[in-house]
Structure formats: C-alpha cells, structure tokens
Scaffold this motif. Sequence first.
Motif, PDB file in Angstrom:
ATOM      1  N   SER A   8     -16.773 -34.564  15.003  1.00 55.50           N
ATOM      2  CA  SER A   8     -16.402 -33.472  14.448  1.00 55.50           C
ATOM      3  C   SER A   8     -15.137 -32.778  15.366  1.00 55.50           C
ATOM      4  N   ASP A   9     -14.369 -32.249  14.597  1.00 60.36           N
ATOM      5  CA  ASP A   9     -13.324 -31.405  15.365  1.00 60.36           C
ATOM      6  C   ASP A   9     -12.557 -31.860  16.467  1.00 60.36           C
ATOM      7  N   THR A  10     -11.593 -32.883  15.597  1.00 53.61           N
ATOM      8  CA  THR A  10     -10.786 -33.637  16.679  1.00 53.61           C
ATOM      9  C   THR A  10      -9.700 -32.957  17.187  1.00 53.61           C
ATOM     10  N   HIS A  11      -9.148 -31.801  16.343  1.00 52.24           N
ATOM     11  CA  HIS A  11      -8.179 -30.738  16.677  1.00 52.24           C
ATOM     12  C   HIS A  11      -6.852 -31.707  17.224  1.00 52.24           C
ATOM     13  N   VAL A  12      -6.499 -32.762  16.758  1.00 50.19           N
ATOM     14  CA  VAL A  12      -5.436 -33.440  17.067  1.00 50.19           C
ATOM     15  C   VAL A  12      -4.121 -32.778  16.734  1.00 50.19           C
ATOM     16  N   VAL A  13      -3.306 -32.802  18.014  1.00 52.63           N
ATOM     17  CA  VAL A  13      -1.805 -32.229  17.789  1.00 52.63           C
ATOM     18  C   VAL A  13      -0.672 -33.159  17.934  1.00 52.63           C
ATOM     19  N   GLU A  26      -5.682 -38.316  23.222  1.00 51.97           N
ATOM     20  CA  GLU A  26      -6.338 -39.256  24.224  1.00 51.97           C
ATOM     21  C   GLU A  26      -7.865 -39.489  24.112  1.00 51.97           C
ATOM     22  N   ARG A  27      -8.392 -37.959  24.008  1.00 56.50           N
ATOM     23  CA  ARG A  27      -9.872 -37.914  23.721  1.00 56.50           C
ATOM     24  C   ARG A  27     -10.435 -38.660  22.578  1.00 56.50           C
ATOM     25  N   LEU A  28      -9.592 -38.372  21.322  1.00 48.60           N
ATOM     26  CA  LEU A  28     -10.099 -39.122  20.265  1.00 48.60           C
ATOM     27  C   LEU A  28     -10.064 -40.755  20.440  1.00 48.60           C
ATOM     28  N   SER A  29      -9.319 -41.231  21.133  1.00 47.55           N
ATOM     29  CA  SER A  29      -8.926 -42.837  21.432  1.00 47.55           C
ATOM     30  C   SER A  29     -10.315 -43.004  22.209  1.00 47.55           C
ATOM     31  N   ARG A  30     -10.746 -42.193  23.301  1.00 47.49           N
ATOM     32  CA  ARG A  30     -11.856 -42.650  24.076  1.00 47.49           C
ATOM     33  C   ARG A  30     -13.191 -42.572  23.416  1.00 47.49           C
ATOM     34  N   THR A  31     -13.244 -41.467  22.511  1.00 51.93           N
ATOM     35  CA  THR A  31     -14.350 -41.394  21.621  1.00 51.93           C
ATOM     36  C   THR A  31     -14.600 -42.517  20.687  1.00 51.93           C
ATOM     37  N   ILE A  32     -13.318 -42.902  19.930  1.00 49.91           N
ATOM     38  CA  ILE A  32     -13.436 -44.000  18.933  1.00 49.91           C
ATOM     39  C   ILE A  32     -13.797 -45.358  19.843  1.00 49.91           C
ATOM     40  N   ARG A  66      -5.428 -43.808  14.705  1.00 51.31           N
ATOM     41  CA  ARG A  66      -6.299 -44.269  15.617  1.00 51.31           C
ATOM     42  C   ARG A  66      -7.664 -44.753  15.077  1.00 51.31           C
ATOM     43  N   TRP A  67      -8.087 -44.213  13.690  1.00 49.51           N
ATOM     44  CA  TRP A  67      -9.080 -44.522  13.256  1.00 49.51           C
ATOM     45  C   TRP A  67      -8.643 -45.972  12.506  1.00 49.51           C
ATOM     46  N   ALA A  68      -7.521 -46.295  11.860  1.00 49.30           N
ATOM     47  CA  ALA A  68      -7.191 -47.473  11.224  1.00 49.30           C
ATOM     48  C   ALA A  68      -7.513 -48.581  12.174  1.00 49.30           C
ATOM     49  N   ALA A  69      -6.910 -48.288  13.456  1.00 50.46           N
ATOM     50  CA  ALA A  69      -6.836 -49.627  14.312  1.00 50.46           C
ATOM     51  C   ALA A  69      -8.487 -49.817  14.967  1.00 50.46           C
ATOM     52  N   ALA A  70      -9.106 -48.954  14.740  1.00 51.22           N
ATOM     53  CA  ALA A  70     -10.501 -48.933  15.228  1.00 51.22           C
ATOM     54  C   ALA A  70     -11.584 -50.031  13.917  1.00 51.22           C
ATOM     55  N   GLY A  71     -10.943 -50.066  12.832  1.00 50.17           N
ATOM     56  CA  GLY A  71     -11.728 -50.876  11.740  1.00 50.17           C
ATOM     57  C   GLY A  71     -13.176 -50.260  11.670  1.00 50.17           C
ATOM     58  N   PRO A 205     -33.415 -29.595   7.484  1.00 53.31           N
ATOM     59  CA  PRO A 205     -33.046 -29.830   8.938  1.00 53.31           C
ATOM     60  C   PRO A 205     -31.304 -29.816   8.961  1.00 53.31           C
ATOM     61  N   PHE A 206     -31.012 -29.477   9.970  1.00 54.80           N
ATOM     62  CA  PHE A 206     -29.289 -29.683  10.279  1.00 54.80           C
ATOM     63  C   PHE A 206     -29.059 -29.923  11.762  1.00 54.80           C
ATOM     64  N   SER A 207     -28.062 -30.608  11.787  1.00 55.15           N
ATOM     65  CA  SER A 207     -27.371 -30.834  12.972  1.00 55.15           C
ATOM     66  C   SER A 207     -25.821 -30.599  13.163  1.00 55.15           C
ATOM     67  N   GLY A 208     -25.243 -30.094  14.535  1.00 56.53           N
ATOM     68  CA  GLY A 208     -24.050 -30.189  14.484  1.00 56.53           C
ATOM     69  C   GLY A 208     -23.560 -30.687  15.759  1.00 56.53           C
ATOM     70  N   THR A 209     -22.478 -31.139  15.967  1.00 53.83           N
ATOM     71  CA  THR A 209     -22.015 -31.903  17.303  1.00 53.83           C
ATOM     72  C   THR A 209     -20.817 -31.303  17.874  1.00 53.83           C
ATOM     73  N   ARG A 210     -20.605 -31.948  19.359  1.00 50.61           N
ATOM     74  CA  ARG A 210     -19.434 -31.320  19.980  1.00 50.61           C
ATOM     75  C   ARG A 210     -18.142 -31.519  19.169  1.00 50.61           C
ATOM     76  N   GLY A 211     -17.057 -30.901  19.851  1.00 47.56           N
ATOM     77  CA  GLY A 211     -15.720 -31.150  19.540  1.00 47.56           C
ATOM     78  C   GLY A 211     -15.262 -32.386  20.263  1.00 47.56           C
ATOM     79  N   VAL A 212     -14.364 -33.067  19.690  1.00 47.52           N
ATOM     80  CA  VAL A 212     -13.559 -34.143  20.439  1.00 47.52           C
ATOM     81  C   VAL A 212     -12.616 -33.693  21.595  1.00 47.52           C
ATOM     82  N   ASN A 213     -12.040 -32.350  21.279  1.00 44.61           N
ATOM     83  CA  ASN A 213     -11.223 -31.898  22.341  1.00 44.61           C
ATOM     84  C   ASN A 213     -11.984 -30.826  23.322  1.00 44.61           C
ATOM     85  N   HIS A 214     -12.108 -29.717  22.825  1.00 45.65           N
ATOM     86  CA  HIS A 214     -12.500 -28.450  23.539  1.00 45.65           C
ATOM     87  C   HIS A 214     -13.757 -28.124  22.899  1.00 45.65           C
ATOM     88  N   GLN A 215     -14.536 -27.592  23.939  1.00 49.01           N
ATOM     89  CA  GLN A 215     -16.056 -27.038  23.358  1.00 49.01           C
ATOM     90  C   GLN A 215     -16.264 -25.397  23.148  1.00 49.01           C
TER      91      GLN A 215
END
Length: 285
Positions: A8-13, A26-32, A66-71, A205-215
Amino acid sequence: MIKIVHVSDTHVVAEPHRLYGLDPRERLSRTIADIRANHEDADLCVVTGDLAHWGEAEAYDAFAERWAAAGLPAVFLIGNHDDREVFQASVPGAMVDEDGFVQGARRIGDLTCLFLDTVTPGSHMGSLCERRRARLTRILAETSGDVAIFLHHPPLAVGVAPMDAIALVDADGLAAVLEPHRARIRHLFFGHLHRPISGTWRGWPFSGTRGVNHQLALDGHLRVDGRPASDDIVGSREPPGYAVALIDDRSTVVHFVDVLDDDARFSLVAEETVGRGYALDMGAE
Ligand SMILES: [Fe+2]
C-alpha cells in the motif's frame, strides 16, 4: 491455500524528485524484489492506493514499469493522493468499471476479491457514493462463497485524530451493503494509515499495512485519558513493508514483512544448540 500480498501507499514521484527525503521509486523496487524473492507463488498482489504522491503521469509510468518488470499478478486501487483519470490513462490494465471508477472483482479459487474505489476528488476523505455501493451490492448478489474486500480508506476511527478525520465517511453505507452477506465477508484490507494494524470492524476482521515510502508515527496519538491527541500528522522514516495473507477455508493469517532489513540471517536452531548445549527437539534426551 490462497496467498495474497498486500502492498500500500507507494507514493511514487517522478524522477528526479524525492519525497520526505526518501526515494519512493527505489523503495518500491526493493519491496517488489523482496516479494519476488519470497512470494513469487502469490496468487495476487494488491496495492491499496496512493500509488503516486502527486498523481502525475510520469509517476504512474515509474510505478507501472516496476510492476511490469516483476511479472507478478497485481491489481492496483487508488487513494486520496491519486488522480483517477491520469491513473487510468497511464497504467496498462488499470481497472475501470462502467461508471468510470477503479473498481472490480476477481475470483481466486472459492474466494471473491472485491476492489473498491473510495476516492473523493479534491478531498483526502474517503467516500463510497450510491453508485459505487450499488455496484458492490450487485457483485455480492451475483457471487457466492467467501469474500475479501480491498479499499484504500479505513471505514473506522483508529485513534489517530487527523487520520480519523479523513477516513471513509460512508462507513455506515458500506456496512449496510455488507450486512446481508455477513458470514461471507472474510476480511477487509486497507491502506491510508501507513502502519501495520489489525482488529475487527463491526465483527469483520481487518488489516492494514505499512507504506512503501514513509510511515505514520503514533507520537501524541492513541490517547484514552481525555487529553487531546495531536492534530499533527506525524511522519517517520521507519522501513517500508507489506503484508502476506494466507487464506484457506478455516483461517486467515496475515504476516507483516519489513523490507530493508539487511541483517544477516542465522539458524535459530543451530545457534540455540551450540550456545546452550541442548537440542530444540522436545523429544531429545
Ligand atoms: Fe498514503
């Protein structure tokens, strides 16, 4: 067993910009890369919105590349930082329903995944208007079996006042649509909060997760003693993360994964055996 990766919340610029001193690309690339290394067997990856921080086409290009390259099989929702039209024009395969919203459904085995568009143009607050609720009602009527729901905005207050002020305003409306299907609703997954969080909302039940950039830092929040909580939205640069949900007909398990943890791995079993002189095997003499 179904495996769903929740990002969630990749906030790409767009290049060459950074955001809050961090590089979201870069954070999205590392996450993927982490997801590919450990969860390439996932049935689906879902990114629950705030894909781009300022909603510009170049940022969506960087996100989609980045997502396309991940397949990896992936579905993208939008959040309050996104621009619906720019997203749909920029990202190949972007969801669009007959009313133009970023909504849809996907069946994985016996599980129906429902993706909601809770964006209110011009506002950070979430909404689910009558047309969106009508579509959700229709999909629920046309499907059977268990349902997992994905959306950007939490439909509840979580104890962080400035975030609670921009949660989903139509939570009652969403609950009214879900209620006739109460037993089918297995889990809600949302973003927006940039924190690992879990609990129940009206029994679901629910869950939410960290952002990929800032928290989101909790400093000054979660007060129950009557003292006013902070009005500020306090950010932090804690490591990014994602969640992995394992779902079968008996249970839903959600694991929270921190990315950028470069500590060398070691064997708990081997270290314990060497250090203490006994085996972890409870049957050992
Ligand atoms: Fe966000």
